[in-house]
Design an enzyme around this catalytic site. Structure first.
Site, PDB file in Angstrom:
ATOM      1  N   ALA A 174       0.646  -1.253  -0.040  1.00 20.86           N
ATOM      2  CA  ALA A 174      -0.131   0.008   0.093  1.00 20.86           C
ATOM      3  C   ALA A 174       0.928   1.437  -0.127  1.00 20.86           C
ATOM      4  O   ALA A 174       2.047   1.193   0.252  1.00 20.86           O
ATOM      5  CB  ALA A 174      -0.877  -0.049   1.256  1.00 20.86           C
ATOM      6  N   GLY A 223      -0.516  -5.215   0.033  1.00 19.05           N
ATOM      7  CA  GLY A 223      -1.692  -5.017  -1.017  1.00 19.05           C
ATOM      8  C   GLY A 223      -1.161  -5.840  -2.206  1.00 19.05           C
ATOM      9  O   GLY A 223      -2.154  -5.957  -3.099  1.00 19.05           O
ATOM     10  N   GLU A 269      -2.330  -9.066  -1.947  1.00 18.09           N
ATOM     11  CA  GLU A 269      -3.616  -9.202  -1.839  1.00 18.09           C
ATOM     12  C   GLU A 269      -4.172  -8.912  -3.508  1.00 18.09           C
ATOM     13  O   GLU A 269      -5.275  -9.749  -3.750  1.00 18.09           O
ATOM     14  CB  GLU A 269      -4.211  -8.237  -1.280  1.00 18.09           C
ATOM     15  CG  GLU A 269      -3.851  -8.602   0.246  1.00 18.09           C
ATOM     16  CD  GLU A 269      -4.395  -7.564   1.418  1.00 18.09           C
ATOM     17  OE1 GLU A 269      -5.063  -7.844   2.232  1.00 18.09           O
ATOM     18  OE2 GLU A 269      -4.100  -6.350   1.345  1.00 18.09           O
ATOM     19  N   GLU A 304       2.167  -6.693   7.127  1.00 21.73           N
ATOM     20  CA  GLU A 304       1.327  -5.462   7.539  1.00 21.73           C
ATOM     21  C   GLU A 304       1.562  -5.634   9.236  1.00 21.73           C
ATOM     22  O   GLU A 304       1.441  -4.504   9.635  1.00 21.73           O
ATOM     23  CB  GLU A 304      -0.179  -5.635   7.098  1.00 21.73           C
ATOM     24  CG  GLU A 304      -0.416  -5.381   5.950  1.00 21.73           C
ATOM     25  CD  GLU A 304      -0.355  -6.261   4.883  1.00 21.73           C
ATOM     26  OE1 GLU A 304      -0.897  -6.000   3.615  1.00 21.73           O
ATOM     27  OE2 GLU A 304       0.188  -7.181   5.271  1.00 21.73           O
TER      28      GLU A 304
END
Length: 697
Positions: free
Chosen positions: A63, A102, A105, A125
C-alpha cells in the site's frame, strides 16, 4: 488512460502494466489505473485473457502508507479486487521482485499467479501494527492452507517463489514476468482451464474446519514472542474467521480488525518507527550529491566478542574481511567462536548448510596491524580505553592506505581525541555497534569535528549494506543511547536507597515492554566492571560495592542482584540481597519508604527523555526520531511505544516537565530539573515532533 498504468494488446492477450516507481505502491492513481485498464480489457471482445505485471524492479510492493490517516480516495482497493475476481476472463498476476501487502492481495484476487524464481511474496502488515485489509487474511488461507497463511501473516515474513510454488500460492516459476505471464495465459486458454476464484475454493480449509486445534496450535507457537503487541493476535483472529465463516463475513471481520488497528496507538507508533528508520539514513548537514567512497574490503582490529560479531556482519553481506589480532592464539580463538556461531545457526536452519564455509571463507585472519594495507574501511574493536585506542590509530596512520575510512567501535570515548593522533582526521569517525554485533541492528555513527562528508556518507551506506540501521550522532560522553541510559542507571540505584528492591524496579521496566530491567542487565554485563571503574575514579556506590565485596559479580558467579541456579539464566530474587540492602541503609542512617510502581516508571523513563531533550539542544542528534531509532534498535525499546521521544509526546511534555520538577525537589537532585528545551516545549504546549516539522517547513 493513466499516467502510471498502461494497457497493451498482444492479439488475444491484454497486458496491464503498472509503472509507478520506485516500488509501484498502491496509490490512488495506481488503483484507479488498474481499475480502468481492467474494465477496458474485460469489455474488449477481442481480449480472451489478461496479464497483470509491473515495470521497474518489483511487482506491487504494498500500500502507499503515506495515504494512511488521510480521507480515502476512490476507487478503494476492495473495489478494484472485486472487479478483477469477478472478471469472466482469466487474469494472471506475473510477479517479479516482491509482492508484498496490498501487492500480494492484488495477486490473490487474480485467477492465477506466476513468478520469477527470485521473487518473494508476503503480507508484512503486522510489522506496521496492522493486518492485511483487502482480503489477504481470507484468500491466503484458501491458497496455501491456514497454517502457512497464519505463519506468513503473524510473522510478516515473506516466502520464496520456490516455497510459493510448493504450497500452491503460484502456479509456475517463469523466466521473465511479462513474457512468462503471457505464455502462461496462452496455456490457460489452450487448455480451457476453469477460472479459480480463491473466494469460492475452501478445499485447503477442510482439515482445520474438521479439527480447529491444527490452527490454534500453530497460532500458539507463533504468538509466543508477540509480548505486548496487538496486531499478531488480531491477524490470527482474522485468519480464524476464514476457517469458521463464509467468505464475505470473513472479509467483514477482517475489515473491522483493520480499522480498529489503523487508529490504534500501537500502529501509529509502529508506522512512526518505519518512517523514522528511513529518515535516520538521511544525514543532516552533508552537501547534496555527496558520494560514498568505494568499500570492497574491510579490516577489523580485534577478534573478541565485538570484533568477531562485526566481522560476521560483513561476511553475511558478502564483503571480504581481514580480521587482525596481536597474537596467533587470540586470532585462533576468535575465528573458532565465529565458526561455532555459524554452525549453530545452520543447525537451527537459520542459514543454508553451505553458508558457514562460504562466510568463513570471506574472513582472512592475520596477526599484525600492517595487514590493514588493502582495506577501504578499517574498524577498530579493541579494549575500551583511550590509551589503547590512540595507540591503534597511530599505527593505522602509518599502515592504512590513503582515503581509507578509519572507524572506532567505541561506546563512550571522544572521537575527536582519537582523530588527533592521526594526520588524517577527515577520515576518522565512530561506528558504535551493539552486542552481539552480528544480531543487533543499530549502528551509531559518530561524526567527529573534522570528519569529511564523504567519509560519513560511506559509513552510513556500508551500515545499510550490512543490514544495520544507521543513526548519525555527535561527539559527547556515551553519544545518545548510553548517555540516556546513564540517567536511568542513576535513578535505579537511588531507588534502592529509598526502599525499592531490584525485582520491583525490573518488573516495572519489563512490564512497560523493555526486554530486561536495569538490575538483570547489570548482572548479565557483570557487576565487577563498574566496580573496577568506580575504584579507578575514586567513586563509591554503597550497595553495588557491597555486592561486589561479597563476590556477587552477576550471572558469571551465579549471584549478583539476583541468584541464578546452575546452568540457568533465570534471575531469582535473593533474600540475602534484601538483607544486604537493609544493612547498608541502616549503616547510612537511611529510612525506607514504600515506592509505588508509578513512581518507578516515571523515574526510569522521564530522566532519559530529559537527557534526550539536552541531546537535541546540543545538536548531538539531528532529530527526535533519530533518538527513537537508537532506542528501538539498540536497546530493545518496545516498537509499539515508538521510542522515548515519541512516547514523551504521547504522555504530554507538560506532565513530564512537572513530574521531573517534583522529583528534583523530593529527591534533592537538581539534575532532574527539566532541560530548557523540554521546559519551553511544555510551556508552549508543543511536542518533540513539532521540532522536526518546523525544520521541514
Amino acid at each position: 488512460m493513466s499516467e502510471v498504468v498502461k494497457l497493451e494488446r498482444h492479439d488475444v492477450i491484454a497486458l496491464v502494466t503498472v509503472d509507478s516507481p520506485p516500488v509501484n505502491a498502491l496509490s490512488a492513481a495506481v488503483r484507479g489505473g488498474i481499475f480502468e485498464c481492467m474494465k477496458s480489457a474485460i469489455a474488449d471482445a477481442e481480449v480472451k485473457a489478461i496479464v497483470l505485471t509491473c515495470a521497474g524492479r518489483t511487482f506491487i510492493a504494498g500500500a502507499d502508507i503515506t495515504e494512511f490517516g488521510k480521507p480515502p480516495k476512490s476507487p478503494g482497493l476492495a473495489e478494484v479486487l472485486e472487479l478483477m475476481e469477478k472478471s469472466p476472463k482469466p487474469i494472471i498476476a506475473a510477479i517479479h521482485g516482491t509482492a508484498l501487502g496490498g501487492g500480494l492481495e492484488v495477486a490473490l484476487a487474480c485467477h492465477y499467479r506466476v513468478a520469477v524464481k527470485e521473487a518473494r511474496l508476503g503480507l508484512p502488515e503486522v510489522k506496521l501494527g496492522l493486518l492485511p485489509g483487502a482480503g489477504g487474511t481470507q484468500r491466503l488461507p484458501r491458497a496455501v492452507g491456514p497454517e502457512l497463511a497464519v505463519k506468513m501473516i503473524v510473522s510478516g515474513d515473506p516466502i520464496s517463489a520456490a516455497d510459493a510454488l510448493k504450497n500452491g500460492l503460484i502456479e509456475e516459476i517463469v523466466e521473465g514476468p511479462a513474457s512468462g505471464g503471457e505464455a502462461f495465459a496462452r496455456k490457460v486458454l489452450a487448455e480451457k482451464r476453469p477460472l479459480r476464484k480463491l473466494r469460492d475454493d475452501d478445499s485447503k480449509l477442510a482439515a482445520a474446519k474438521a479439527d480447529i486445534s491444527i490452527f490454534t496450535n500453530a497460532v500458539a507457537a507463533l504468538t509466543k514472542k508477540a509480548r505486548g503487541l496487538e496486531a499478531p493476535f488480531a491477524a490470527a483472529d482474522a485468519v480464524r474467521a476464514a476457517i469458521e465463516l463464509p467468505f464475505d463475513e470473513g472479509l467483514k471481520k477482517e475489515r473491522e480488525g483493520f480499522l480498529k488497528l489503523v487508529s490504534s496507538d500501537q500502529s501509529k507508533a509502529q508506522r512512526y518507527a518505519f518512517f523514522s528508520e528511513r529518515e535516520a539514513a538521511k544525514i543532516a548537514g552533508v552537501p547534496e550529491g555527496t558520494k560514498a567512497r568505494n568499500v570492497s574490503r574491510v579490516a577489523i582490529i580485534g577478534a573478541g566478542t565485538m570484533g568477531g560479531g562485526i566481522a560476521m556482519s560483513f561476511a553475511n553481506a558478502g564483503i571480504p574481511v581481514t580480521l587482525i589480532e596481536t597474537g596467533e592464539e587470540q586470532l585462533k580463538r576468535g575465528l573458532g567462536v565465529m565458526q561455532k556461531n555459524y554452525e549453530a545457526t545452520a543447525a537451527r536452519g537459520g542459514i543454508p548448510a553451505d553458508a558457514p564455509a562460504k562466510r568463513m571463507g570471506l574472513i582472512d585472519g592475520k596477526v599484525g596491524l600492517e595487514n590493514v594495507k588493502d582495506a577501504d574501511l578499517v574498524i577498530e574493536a579493541v579494549f575500551e580505553t583511550m590509551a589503547v585506542k590512540k595507540e591503534v590509530f597511530e599505527a593505522l596512520d602509518k599502515h592504512a592506505k590513503p582515503g581509507a575510512v578509519l572507524a572506532s567501535n567505541t561506546s563512550y570515548l571522544n572521537i575527536d581525541e582519537i582523530a588527533k593522533v592521526t594526520k588524517r582526521p577527515q577520515d576518522v569517525l565512530g561506528m558504535h555497534f551493539f552486542s552481539p554485533a552480528n544480531v543487533m541492528k543499530l549502528c551509531e555513527i559518530v561524526r567527529a569535528d573534522k570528519t569529511a562528508p564523504d567519509a560519513l556518507t560511506t559509513a552510513v551506506s556500508i551500515a545499510r549494506k550490512i543490514a544495520k540501521v544507521p543513526a548519525v550522532v555527535g561527539v559527547c560522553d556515551g553519544f545518545v543511547g548510553n548517555r540516556m541510559l546513564a540517567q536511568r542507571g542513576k535513578q535505579s540505584e537511588k531507588l534502592l536507597f529509598e526502599g525499592a528492591l531490584p525485582q520491583q524496579v525490573d518488573a516495572v521496566v519489563t512490564k512497560f515492554g523493555m526486554p530486561m530491567g536495569p538490575f538483570a542487565m547489570s548482572d548479565l554485563a557483570g557487576l565487577d566492571i563498574g566496580w573496577r571503574s568506580r575504584k579507578d575514579r575514586g567513586i563509591k556506590s554503597e550497595i553495588a560495592d557491597a555486592l561486589c565485596e561479597a563476590g556477587r559479580f552477576g550471572q558469571k558467579t551465579g549471584k549478583g542482584y539476583y541468584k541464578y541456579e546452575a546452568g540457568s539464566r533465570a534471575a531469582l530474587p535473593d533474600p540475602e540481597v534484601e538483607k544486604l540492602i537493609d544493612e547498608t541503609l541502616q549503616r547510612l542512617g537511611r529510612k525506607k519508604r514504600v515506592v509505588s510502581d508509578d513512581e518507578i516508571l516515571e523515574r526510569m523513563m522521564y530522566p532519559m527523555i530529559n537527557e534526550g531533550a539536552r541531546i537535541l539542544e546540543e545538536g548531538i542528534a539531528a532529530r527526535p526520531s533519530d533518538i527513537d531509532v537508537i532506542w528501538l534498535y539498540g536497546y530493545g525499546w518496545p516498537i509499539y511505544r515508538g521510542g522515548p521521544m515519541f512516547y514523551a509526546d504521547q504522555v504530554g511534555l507538560k506532565h513530564i516537565a512537572d513530574r521531573l520538577s517534583y522529583y528534583a525537589k523530593e529527591t534533592n537532585d537538581p539534575s532532574l530539573e527539566p532541560a530548557p528545551l523540554l521546559k519551553r516545549l511544555a510551556a508552549e504546549g508543543k511536542t518533540f515532533a513539532s521540532l522536526a516539522q518546523s525544520k521541514a517547513a
